[in-house]
Design a protein around this motif. Structure first.
Motif, short mmCIF file in Angstrom:
data_model
loop_
_atom_site.label_atom_id
_atom_site.label_comp_id
_atom_site.label_asym_id
_atom_site.label_seq_id
_atom_site.Cartn_x
_atom_site.Cartn_y
_atom_site.Cartn_z
N PRO A 39 0.81 -1.23 0.00
CA PRO A 39 0.00 0.00 0.00
C PRO A 39 0.84 1.27 0.00
CG PRO A 39 -1.00 -1.61 1.44
CD PRO A 39 0.32 -2.20 1.00
N LYS A 40 1.96 1.25 0.72
CA LYS A 40 2.83 2.43 0.74
C LYS A 40 3.42 2.69 -0.64
CE LYS A 40 6.87 4.42 3.07
NZ LYS A 40 7.93 4.19 4.08
N ILE A 41 3.80 1.61 -1.34
CA ILE A 41 4.34 1.76 -2.69
C ILE A 41 3.27 2.27 -3.65
CG2 ILE A 41 5.29 0.51 -4.67
CD1 ILE A 41 7.29 0.95 -2.46
N ILE A 42 2.02 1.80 -3.46
CA ILE A 42 0.92 2.31 -4.29
C ILE A 42 0.77 3.81 -4.07
CG2 ILE A 42 -1.59 2.29 -4.62
CD1 ILE A 42 -1.56 -0.68 -4.00
N GLY A 43 0.88 4.24 -2.80
CA GLY A 43 0.84 5.66 -2.50
C GLY A 43 1.96 6.42 -3.19
N THR A 44 3.13 5.79 -3.26
CA THR A 44 4.28 6.41 -3.93
C THR A 44 4.05 6.52 -5.43
OG1 THR A 44 5.78 5.49 -2.25
CG2 THR A 44 6.77 6.25 -4.31
N ILE A 45 3.44 5.48 -6.03
CA ILE A 45 3.13 5.50 -7.46
C ILE A 45 2.13 6.63 -7.76
CG2 ILE A 45 2.05 4.23 -9.36
CD1 ILE A 45 3.07 1.64 -7.99
N LEU A 46 1.10 6.72 -6.92
CA LEU A 46 0.11 7.79 -7.09
C LEU A 46 0.75 9.16 -6.88
CD1 LEU A 46 -2.92 6.18 -5.19
CD2 LEU A 46 -2.57 6.30 -7.66
N SER A 50 0.77 12.04 -9.68
CA SER A 50 0.15 13.33 -9.36
C SER A 50 1.17 14.47 -9.42
CB SER A 50 -0.49 13.28 -7.97
OG SER A 50 -1.52 12.33 -7.93
N LEU A 51 2.39 14.20 -8.95
CA LEU A 51 3.42 15.23 -8.97
C LEU A 51 3.79 15.61 -10.40
CD1 LEU A 51 5.29 16.95 -7.22
CD2 LEU A 51 6.98 15.11 -7.30
N PHE A 95 8.45 0.61 -13.93
CA PHE A 95 7.55 0.71 -15.07
C PHE A 95 6.16 1.21 -14.64
CE2 PHE A 95 9.01 -1.61 -19.10
CZ PHE A 95 10.33 -1.20 -18.91
N LEU A 96 5.72 0.79 -13.45
CA LEU A 96 4.44 1.28 -12.94
C LEU A 96 4.49 2.79 -12.71
CD1 LEU A 96 3.48 -1.49 -10.34
CD2 LEU A 96 2.61 -1.21 -12.66
N ILE A 97 5.61 3.25 -12.18
CA ILE A 97 5.77 4.68 -11.93
C ILE A 97 5.81 5.46 -13.25
CG2 ILE A 97 7.39 6.45 -11.09
CD1 ILE A 97 8.13 4.54 -8.83
N LEU A 98 6.53 4.94 -14.24
CA LEU A 98 6.58 5.60 -15.54
C LEU A 98 5.21 5.63 -16.20
CD1 LEU A 98 9.95 4.18 -16.93
CD2 LEU A 98 9.45 6.57 -16.35
N PHE A 353 0.04 9.82 -1.00
CA PHE A 353 1.17 9.31 -0.23
C PHE A 353 0.80 9.19 1.24
CE2 PHE A 353 5.10 9.75 2.20
CZ PHE A 353 5.87 8.74 1.63
N GLY A 354 0.08 10.22 1.76
CA GLY A 354 -0.31 10.19 3.17
C GLY A 354 -1.24 9.05 3.50
#
Length: 402
Positions: A39-46, A50-51, A95-98, A353-354
């Motif tokens: 879940p924390k990584i999902i928050g990081t991807i989002l 968003s950024l 790749f998910l982040i990209l 992220f929060g």
């Protein structure tokens, strides 16, 4: 020329169909199939997505006003295509982040630009006053058609989680062709030259003069918060052990109601005032997010997500219509509309992220509970400010249009 401009309407409807990510109902669950995703990584991807949207939002709107709205829409479709390819090929977090970054960049180039392009198209057809009705109907089509794919997608997951992304890739190619075929509405040359000679500071000053930013801020915070909450919909449903084949059905129900509301956007807007519209959103979204934070019964959670999904998108064209009513005389529609979307991205980044951090450290419920409380604390004073401004005539353009 008039017939070609008229064709822009159905072409833009096709573009809106292609914009809908048919895999969104299972995207969060798909993240969890990739090694090391939590879940924390999902928050990081989002957060990353968003950024990037935040960073691209204002420049994309300003560039759109300079290079042309059609070309910007084409760029948006190319970025969307690249995003889908990254998701399709993803076998690691990078790749998910990209994929998320290119998806948000695409949305940034679309945001404001599509609305401005269609507003000018209707101006060319001398139907500017029909904006909310026309956009409501084609947006309804843009939501209704993809529902079929969204409902079927979870069943395709039984074959492979990659299958939905492969179908989305084909749809993205169609969307790109639709964007390329759009006809540019006739715009006086002096209009284009004035945009080129105006600096960005002047654009912001114009938004302030029109009292636009209070509405943009309110709308952006709502959109950003709902994005972060929706980003954890599939993971939370997975945590509650709801079968994945139902994700698309639940999501499709929400989109079906959204499509119905969009079809009647023009009529709804005639019978409500600006303060009542934003006041309703403040109340309904606060209650629904708090429900997610307090009650963990699966059917209550599913119902809350369906209602959020329905109102979030079903009311979107009314919100957009109010914003365009305020800035209708401005030459910088895409730039000004992009400021609201940039606020959306900033809120999405921080909130996503929060929420992900709290979920991993405590629980899903606490993540939603804190989100709902902060949402209310920030927006309630801003809503009072908007009501006071409305009473003093700060949004007179809205009254003229209605």
């Amino acid at each position: 020329m008039e017939k070609n401009l008229q064709n822009n309407i159905w072409k833009y409807a096709l573009l809106l169909i292609a914009n809908k990510r048919i895999f969104v109902a299972v995207l969060g669950a798909y993240y969890l199939t990739i090694p090391d995703v939590t879940p924390k990584i999902i928050g990081t991807i989002l957060l990353a997505g968003s950024l990037s949207g935040f960073l691209f939002e204002i420049p994309s709107g300003y560039m759109s006003d300079k290079i042309g709205h059609k070309l910007t829409l084409v760029i948006s479709r190319v970025l969307m295509l690249v995003s889908t390819i990254f998701f399709l090929l993803a076998n690691n977090i990078a790749f998910l982040i990209l994929g998320a970054i290119f998806l948000s960049a695409s949305a940034a180039f679309q945001s404001g630009t599509g609305s401005a392009f269609m507003h000018e198209t209707l101006q060319g057809l001398k139907r500017e006053q029909d904006y909310a009705r026309v956009m409501g109907k084609i947006s309804s089509i843009g939501f209704a058609v993809p529902i079929i794919f969204m409902v079927l997608v979870p069943f395709l997951v039984s074959v492979s989680y990659k299958t939905p992304f492969l179908i989305a890739l084909v749809i993205d190619v169609i969307g790109l062709l639709a964007a390329i075929s759009l006809v540019v509405p006739p715009v006086p040359q002096e209009h284009i030259e004035e945009i080129g000679a105006t600096n960005f500071k002047q654009v912001l000053q114009e938004g302030y003069r029109l009292n636009f930013f209070s509405i943009a801020l309110f709308s952006g915070i709502i959109s950003g918060t709902l994005f972060s909450v929706g980003g954890f919909r599939a993971p939370y449903q997975s945590f509650l052990e709801i079968p994945v084949i139902w994700y698309g059905v639940f999501f499709g129900i929400g989109r079906a109601f959204a499509s119905l509301m969009l079809a009647y956007s023009g009529r709804i807007k005639k019978y409500i005032t600006l303060p009542s519209f934003y006041g309703f959103q403040l109340i309904i979204y606060t209650l629904l997010i708090l429900v997610l934070g307090i009650i963990s019964s699966w059917w209550v959670v599913v119902t809350a997500f369906i209602v959020i999904n329905a109102f979030q998108w079903g009311l979107s064209k009314i919100d957009e219509g109010y914003q365009l009513d305020i800035i209708k005389s401005s030459k910088f529609k895409a730039t000004l509309l992009s400021t609201g979307s940039q606020i959306d991205r900033a809120v999405s980044a921080v909130s996503s992220f929060g929420v992900g951090f709290i979920i991993e450290r405590v629980s899903y419920q606490y993540g939603f509970l804190y989100s709902g409380i902060i949402f209310l604390v920030i927006l309630f004073p801003l809503y009072l400010y908007i009501v006071r401004g409305y009473k003093t005539g700060a949004y007179n353009n809205v009254d003229v249009v209605n």
